[in-house]
Design a protein around this motif. Structure first.
Motif, PDB file in Angstrom:
ATOM      1  N   ASP A  82      -0.734   5.711   2.362  1.00 20.03           N
ATOM      2  CA  ASP A  82      -1.670   6.622   3.025  1.00 20.03           C
ATOM      3  C   ASP A  82      -1.691   8.002   2.380  1.00 20.03           C
ATOM      4  OD1 ASP A  82       0.850   7.262   3.775  1.00 20.03           O
ATOM      5  OD2 ASP A  82       0.515   7.159   5.937  1.00 20.03           O
ATOM      6  N   ASN A  85      -4.552   8.189  -0.516  1.00 15.24           N
ATOM      7  CA  ASN A  85      -5.976   8.169  -0.195  1.00 15.24           C
ATOM      8  C   ASN A  85      -6.680   9.486  -0.514  1.00 15.24           C
ATOM      9  OD1 ASN A  85      -6.166   5.498   0.771  1.00 15.24           O
ATOM     10  ND2 ASN A  85      -5.285   6.099   2.735  1.00 15.24           N
ATOM     11  N   LEU A 119      -4.633   1.405   1.823  1.00 20.35           N
ATOM     12  CA  LEU A 119      -5.302   2.025   0.685  1.00 20.35           C
ATOM     13  C   LEU A 119      -6.804   1.770   0.803  1.00 20.35           C
ATOM     14  CD1 LEU A 119      -4.580   3.616  -1.870  1.00 20.35           C
ATOM     15  CD2 LEU A 119      -4.581   1.456  -3.112  1.00 20.35           C
ATOM     16  N   LYS A 120      -7.590   2.841   0.798  1.00 20.92           N
ATOM     17  CA  LYS A 120      -9.021   2.718   1.058  1.00 20.92           C
ATOM     18  C   LYS A 120      -9.833   2.367  -0.185  1.00 20.92           C
ATOM     19  CE  LYS A 120      -8.848   5.989   4.907  1.00 20.92           C
ATOM     20  NZ  LYS A 120      -9.338   7.292   5.435  1.00 20.92           N
TER      21      LYS A 120
END
Length: 203
Positions: A82, A85, A119-120
């Motif tokens: 996170d 990101n 993870l985006k």
């Protein structure tokens, strides 16, 4: 129902501050709870942990056995998914970028990625270690992972440099041709003694 005006600290978590030097009636006047004289009654007269007045402390009297791995322990900087990101898609995430972003600080043996969060977008990650959960999430997001080679410790690196400098050149290591030495005559032997002996044997 829990509301803002109903919040109370947990019983025992907060207590009244001891007020020192506010007169005899307060119960902590005059010496302010420090007693009469002595090292611990002085300003700044604290005693370090384990000090026993000068005698051999207990930690040094106890026998020591076994192996301690503290001298060989490696500290890795931990970064979660996170935290990554904040970088744009396709960014190469390495130690230099993480230090510039203040996600890694200090002297560490390497960087390890842990799988906390999601993870985006896809990233190109270059680190020393990675957990299994983090690897699965990075692959799912379409990112790539490149593990760096293990960096040798300073002592090992210095020893390797010393070994390479001490190696001899190929010319010095080439064995020299063996030369046949002729046996020298003894100084006490006479030159004509051998010929006289051979002549006597023929006769």
């Amino acid at each position: 129902m829990m509301r803002l005006h109903n919040f109370r600290p947990r019983p025992g978590s907060r207590h009244r501050v001891k007020r020192l030097g506010c007169g005899e009636s307060s119960g902590h006047g005059k010496t302010s709870g420090k007693g009469h004289k002595g090292q611990k009654a002085r300003s700044g007269g604290s005693i370090r942990l384990g000090f026993e007045g000068g005698q051999m402390p207990l930690i040094r009297r106890l026998p020591k056995r076994g192996f301690n791995n503290a001298a060989f322990h490696k500290n890795y900087a931990v970064v979660n998914l996170d935290d990554l990101n904040k970088f744009k898609a396709g960014t190469v995430v390495n130690e230099q970028l993480l230090r510039e972003s203040k996600l890694v600080r200090g002297d560490v043996a390497g960087i390890k990625i842990l799988g906390n969060g999601e993870l985006k977008h896809a990233l190109k990650i270059e680190v020393d270690k990675i957990s299994g959960a983090a690897r699965a999430k990075i692959d799912k997001a379409g990112g790539t992972i490149a593990l760096r080679e293990a960096r040798p410790r300073e002592g090992v690196r210095a020893q390797e440099d010393a070994d390479t400098s001490d190696k001899e050149s190929p010319e010095e290591t080439t064995p020299k041709a063996a030369t046949k030495k002729t046996p020298s005559r003894k100084s006490g032997a006479k030159p004509g003694a051998r010929s006289k002996k051979a002549a006597s044997q023929k006769s």
